[in-house]
Write an enzyme that holds these catalytic residues in place. Structure first.
Site, PDB file in Angstrom:
ATOM      1  N   ALA A   1      43.941  39.661  30.008  1.00  0.00           N
ATOM      2  CA  ALA A   1      45.314  39.288  29.651  1.00  0.00           C
ATOM      3  C   ALA A   1      46.240  39.114  30.850  1.00  0.00           C
ATOM      4  O   ALA A   1      47.447  38.894  30.673  1.00  0.00           O
ATOM      5  CB  ALA A   1      45.903  40.336  28.717  1.00  0.00           C
ATOM      6  N   GLU A   2      45.707  39.186  32.072  1.00  0.00           N
ATOM      7  CA  GLU A   2      46.560  39.200  33.263  1.00  0.00           C
ATOM      8  C   GLU A   2      47.562  38.052  33.307  1.00  0.00           C
ATOM      9  O   GLU A   2      48.750  38.263  33.623  1.00  0.00           O
ATOM     10  CB  GLU A   2      45.693  39.185  34.535  1.00  0.00           C
ATOM     11  CG  GLU A   2      45.097  40.528  34.902  1.00  0.00           C
ATOM     12  CD  GLU A   2      43.825  40.874  34.134  1.00  0.00           C
ATOM     13  OE1 GLU A   2      43.160  41.846  34.501  1.00  0.00           O
ATOM     14  OE2 GLU A   2      43.503  40.176  33.143  1.00  0.00           O
ATOM     15  N   VAL A   3      47.112  36.833  33.008  1.00  0.00           N
ATOM     16  CA  VAL A   3      48.039  35.700  33.122  1.00  0.00           C
ATOM     17  C   VAL A   3      49.182  35.810  32.125  1.00  0.00           C
ATOM     18  O   VAL A   3      50.307  35.370  32.400  1.00  0.00           O
ATOM     19  CB  VAL A   3      47.314  34.346  32.964  1.00  0.00           C
ATOM     20  CG1 VAL A   3      46.395  34.081  34.145  1.00  0.00           C
ATOM     21  CG2 VAL A   3      46.551  34.256  31.652  1.00  0.00           C
TER      22      VAL A   3
ATOM     23  N   GLY B   1      51.604  38.156  33.494  1.00  0.00           N
ATOM     24  CA  GLY B   1      52.320  37.508  34.587  1.00  0.00           C
ATOM     25  C   GLY B   1      51.925  38.020  35.953  1.00  0.00           C
ATOM     26  O   GLY B   1      52.724  37.989  36.888  1.00  0.00           O
TER      27      GLY B   1
END
Length: 247
Positions: free
Chosen positions: A126-128, A131
């Site tokens: 979920a990093e993107v 942010g």
């Protein structure tokens, strides 16, 4: 924070840190040390799982928001060292994904040779969507696990369950009953392979990934800068607040 017990020829490492087994510098350093010590001692297969209902919800984002760039610099380094230690462990490694494995928790599972997932567990990088950029080791380990699905997983930031997780390369199979027992059995089976043959083959398979990690190590300077920026901390704070409201 890391519980270790012996199960036959396997060592079971259980993340036990708070309600969601969030990754902070101290937990990561303890896990890295445990994996390295087991390697030096000549231990056999490892099974990695989480205490309670969660594998690991990823980095402790609240602490990132509350801390400064000195902490995030240490965090990026600690994440990379943990992923590399597990990814390069010469004996078999199996993740028993008993609950949510999100962001850093997803990468931790991807660093294992085999990944067994419970039917209700969610997994995703979920990093993107938070942010934040990926440390080089995190991105390359996930790329190795997901193969042709890597861009979908890394750029989409989605969470997957069950058969979808298997299709995306994030898991190898769904286990509906006694997940940990199945993971231990898988570890025992792989541990029956002659150790030198397994270790040599594993090292060959991982060599291209490790070469990319070494070649692109300088990218982590920019990753650390971005993680420590005030704009990023505000973005993370907003994400944490959205999660709080959703709960």
């Amino acid at each position: 924070m890391i519980e270790i017990r012996t199960a036959g020829t396997a060592q079971v490492l259980t993340l036990s840190s708070g309600r969601v087994n969030a990754l902070d510098v101290e937990l990561l350093e303890e896990l890295t040390l445990a994996v390295r010590d087991l390697r030096v001692s000549g231990a056999d297969a490892l099974v990695v799982t989480g205490a309670g209902q969660v594998f690991s919800a990823g980095v402790d984002l609240k602490r990132v928001v509350e801390s400064g760039s000195d902490y995030t610099d240490r965090l990026v380094t600690a994440l990379s060292e943990t992923y590399e230690a597990l990814f390069c462990y010469p004996a078999p490694t199996v993740a028993a994904i008993n609950g949510a494995a999100i962001a850093g928790g997803c990468v931790l599972a991807c660093a294992c040779d085999r990944r067994l997932i419970g039917p209700d567990a969610a997994i995703g990088a979920a990093e993107v969507r938070v942010g934040v950029p990926f440390p080089v080791a995190a991105l390359e380990v996930t790329r190795h696990a997901c193969g042709r699905h890597a861009e979908e997983v890394l750029l989409g930031g989605r969470t997957y369950r069950g058969a979808e997780a298997v299709a995306a390369g994030l898991a190898d199979c769904v286990v509906t009953d006694d997940l940990l027992g199945a993971a231990v059995a898988e570890a025992w089976d792989l541990d029956g392979i002659p150790a030198d043959a397994y270790a040599h083959t594993k090292a060959q398979l991982r060599a291209p990934t490790m070469a990319r990690i070494r070649e692109r190590a300088g990218v982590d300077d920019e990753v650390r800068r971005m993680w420590g920026a005030e704009e990023t901390r505000q973005r993370i704070a907003d994400y944490v607040e959205r999660l709080r409201c959703r709960d």
